[in-house]
Each structure stands twice: as C-alpha cells, then as structure tokens.
Scaffold this motif. Structure first.
Motif, short mmCIF file in Angstrom:
data_model
loop_
_atom_site.label_atom_id
_atom_site.label_comp_id
_atom_site.label_asym_id
_atom_site.label_seq_id
_atom_site.Cartn_x
_atom_site.Cartn_y
_atom_site.Cartn_z
N PHE A 11 0.86 -1.18 0.00
CA PHE A 11 0.00 0.00 0.00
C PHE A 11 0.89 1.23 0.00
CE2 PHE A 11 -3.00 -3.01 2.10
CZ PHE A 11 -4.06 -2.88 1.22
N VAL A 20 2.46 -5.20 2.91
CA VAL A 20 1.57 -5.86 3.88
C VAL A 20 1.63 -7.38 3.72
CG1 VAL A 20 -0.82 -6.09 4.65
CG2 VAL A 20 0.09 -3.86 4.09
N GLY A 39 -3.21 -10.74 15.43
CA GLY A 39 -3.44 -9.46 16.08
C GLY A 39 -3.91 -8.41 15.11
N SER A 40 -4.26 -7.26 15.66
CA SER A 40 -4.72 -6.16 14.85
C SER A 40 -3.61 -5.73 13.89
CB SER A 40 -5.08 -5.01 15.78
OG SER A 40 -5.84 -4.08 15.10
N GLY A 41 -3.96 -5.52 12.64
CA GLY A 41 -2.98 -5.08 11.66
C GLY A 41 -2.12 -6.19 11.09
N SER A 42 -2.41 -7.45 11.44
CA SER A 42 -1.57 -8.55 10.96
C SER A 42 -1.87 -8.92 9.50
CB SER A 42 -1.73 -9.78 11.86
OG SER A 42 -3.07 -10.20 11.90
N GLY A 43 -2.99 -8.43 8.97
CA GLY A 43 -3.28 -8.67 7.56
C GLY A 43 -4.45 -9.58 7.28
N LYS A 44 -5.23 -9.90 8.32
CA LYS A 44 -6.36 -10.82 8.14
C LYS A 44 -7.37 -10.30 7.12
CE LYS A 44 -7.57 -10.51 12.48
NZ LYS A 44 -6.61 -9.50 12.94
N SER A 45 -7.81 -9.07 7.33
CA SER A 45 -8.82 -8.52 6.41
C SER A 45 -8.25 -8.36 5.01
CB SER A 45 -9.34 -7.17 6.91
OG SER A 45 -9.96 -7.32 8.14
N THR A 46 -6.96 -8.03 4.93
CA THR A 46 -6.33 -7.86 3.62
C THR A 46 -6.36 -9.18 2.84
OG1 THR A 46 -4.91 -6.18 4.57
CG2 THR A 46 -4.24 -7.06 2.45
N TYR A 55 -9.55 -6.39 -3.32
CA TYR A 55 -8.19 -5.92 -3.60
C TYR A 55 -7.57 -6.76 -4.71
CZ TYR A 55 -7.96 -3.35 0.90
OH TYR A 55 -8.17 -2.49 1.94
N HIS A 200 -11.20 -13.01 16.22
CA HIS A 200 -10.34 -12.73 17.36
C HIS A 200 -10.66 -13.70 18.49
CE1 HIS A 200 -9.69 -8.43 16.01
NE2 HIS A 200 -8.49 -8.89 16.26
#
Ligand SMILES: Nc1ncnc2c1ncn2[C@@H]1O[C@H](COP(=O)(O)OP(=O)(O)OP(=O)(O)O)[C@@H](O)[C@H]1O
Ligand SMILES: [Mg+2]
Length: 269
Positions: A11, A20, A39-46, A55, A200
């Motif tokens: 990104f 990412v 964890g948060s920001g680890s890339g799950k949603s990506t 994407y 989570h």
C-alpha cells in the motif's frame, strides 16, 4: 478450494510504501472450516479482501475452484462471487427492510425466481438459523445475536460453496457465540460448505476450526489443527493464545526511538 500462491501486496507510494503481504501462501480446503487468527494489523482482512476480489495484489495467484481470480474483470469476478456468501462484521442489513426482504435480496438480484419460490427459500434459510417466524420484523426490532444469524441467512441464500465470515461473533455474549459457532460447523459438516472465518475469538476458533492459520505482520507464523496450535512452542503463538502483553509481538507497530524523536521536536531545538 482456494489456494493462494506468492501473493504480494503493498500500500502507498515512496516513503509511505508498506509491504503488507510478501510471498504469502495459504490453502483453504473444501468443506472445511479454516480460521484466520492474528493481532490487529496482521493482515487478516487484507487476505480476505483479496479472496473476495476487493483488492488486487501486486503479484501472485489466487485460485478459486481451479480458476485464477487475479486480474479478472468485473463480469468474470461476478461469476466467481456467485459461489460466495459473505457475512460482514457489521451485519450490513438494511434497516428499512424487513428480515424477509433482507434475506431475499440476493435472490431478487441474482436469480429470476418467482415470488412464491423466493418466500419459500427465505423461510428455509431462516429455519436453518433458527429464526423462522421473524420474517416481518425490522432489524431494529431484534437483538444483536439474532442480527448476526439473519445476516448469515442472507449470506447463504444463494447456496454458496464458500462462505467468508469477518468477525462473526464480535460483540456477542457467550451463548450467542456458541449458536453462531454451531451454525458455521453445521454448514460445513452437513452441507459441505467451505468456511473461511476471520476471528479474534480464540475459544471459538478452537471449537470450530479444522485448521487455524495464525498471522503476524502478513506472514503465517503457524498453521495446523487447533490441537497443534495449542501445543505450539513458537513464542509468538504462545503469547497470542495466552494474551500476554509482553513478548515477541510488540504492543503496537515498531516506532522510532523515543529519545531521538523528542530531540527532533522544536521544543528541544
Ligand atoms: N486500503 C489500505 N490502504 C493502506 N493500508 C492498508 C489498507 N488496508 C490495510 N492496510 C494496512 O495493512 C495492514 C494490515 O491490515 P488489515 O486490515 O489486513 O489487518 P487486520 O489483521 O484485519 O487487523 P484488525 O484485526 O484490526 O482488523 C495494516 O497495517 C493496515 O494499515
Ligand atoms: Mg480486519
């Protein structure tokens, strides 16, 4: 059912450029429940957004049912999406519509079925999630746990082969979480649906997953059965599953040296 090979995603541009996902590989087996933890920001949603075609990666391959979806145009992707059911985190139900209208929406948009058939199909889906009889209620008139089940009924209205769940049990009480878990498990066991669950909720992942993939900074640090994850000796996995504040996973993104940053502030100059 889905294989991801050598996926790369960055990104931003120049200084702000952030990798990412780099050389990301994963397999999601047919008819099984795979949970993506991290964890948060680890890339799950990506990762999830790549699989549903929101994407496009910089490079790499995503095969769904043998077909590479990377670089597909809208029309081709829409065909693939017919195999998909997606349960969004917020539920994403329309408040102005009744439960019946919400669940019927994909049927009205993507099929030419007549009204009577649609009504019967909606009733069947509501029965599956234990909410037959709620047809005429509006989303504002039902509880959070029920809303999740309604949005699951909508996600499966077109009889998808693959269902994606983004935090299906976020904000629910333990019993409602158990109900959603049971439904996810049943869909996979009884109907052979391939389930991909971003969550989570550890207890829930351990209950429903055939396989758990654990992410850290866009990399898979561990993958295996719930038993294998529980017994992992990897300190990052141990920290995550025990919820330890200190360990190899930092509290937040790595920051510049605090002293250096203070020195640079005009206050000190
Ligand atoms: N559209 C975007 N533009 C820029 N950066 C993005 C974008 N989407 C995600 N990122 C970045 O990619 C990284 C991974 O984000 P992602 O949303 O996949 O994390 P996550 O594991 O789903 O976290 P959470 O549990 O908080 O939802 C984060 O650093 C995020 O800032
Ligand atoms: Mg996310």
């Amino acid at each position: 059912m889905i294989t991801i090979r050598n996926l790369k995603k960055t990104f931003g541009e120049g200084d702000k450029k952030m990798i990412v996902l780099d050389n990301f590989n994963a397999d999601f087996e047919e008819g099984k429940v795979t949970c993506i933890l991290g964890g948060s920001g680890s890339g799950k949603s990506t990762v999830l957004k790549h699989m549903i075609g929101v994407y496009q990666p910089d490079s790499g391959e995503i095969k769904v049912d043998g077909e590479n979806i990377v670089g597909m145009n809208r029309e081709q992707m829409n065909k693939v999406r017919k195999k998909y059911g997606i349960m969004f985190q917020s539920g994403a139900l329309f408040n102005s519509m009744t439960v019946e209208e919400n669940v019927a929406l994909p049927l009205r948009e993507h099929t030419n079925l007549n009204e009577t058939t649609i009504k019967i199909m909606v009733k069947m889906k509501l029965e599956m999630v234990g909410l037959r009889g709620a047809e005429h209620l509006k989303p504002s008139q039902i509880s959070g746990g029920m809303l999740k089940r309604i949005s699951l009924a909508r996600a499966i209205s077109l009889d998808p082969k693959i269902v994606f769940y983004d935090e299906p049990s976020a904000g629910l009480d333990p019993i409602s979480i158990g109900v959603i878990d049971q439904l996810i498990k049943d869909l996979s066991n009884k109907m052979g649906i391939t389930s991909i669950v971003v969550t989570h909720e550890l207890a829930s992942a351990f209950r429903i997953a055939d396989k758990i993939i654990m992410l850290f900074k866009g990399e898979i640090i561990s993958s295996g059965t719930p038993e294998e994850i529980k017994n992992s000796k990897d300190p990052r996995v141990v920290q995550f599953i025990n919820g330890l504040p200190d360990g190899p996973i930092p509290f937040s993104k790595s920051q510049r040296d605090y002293g250096e940053e203070l020195k640079e502030m005009t206050f000190y100059n």
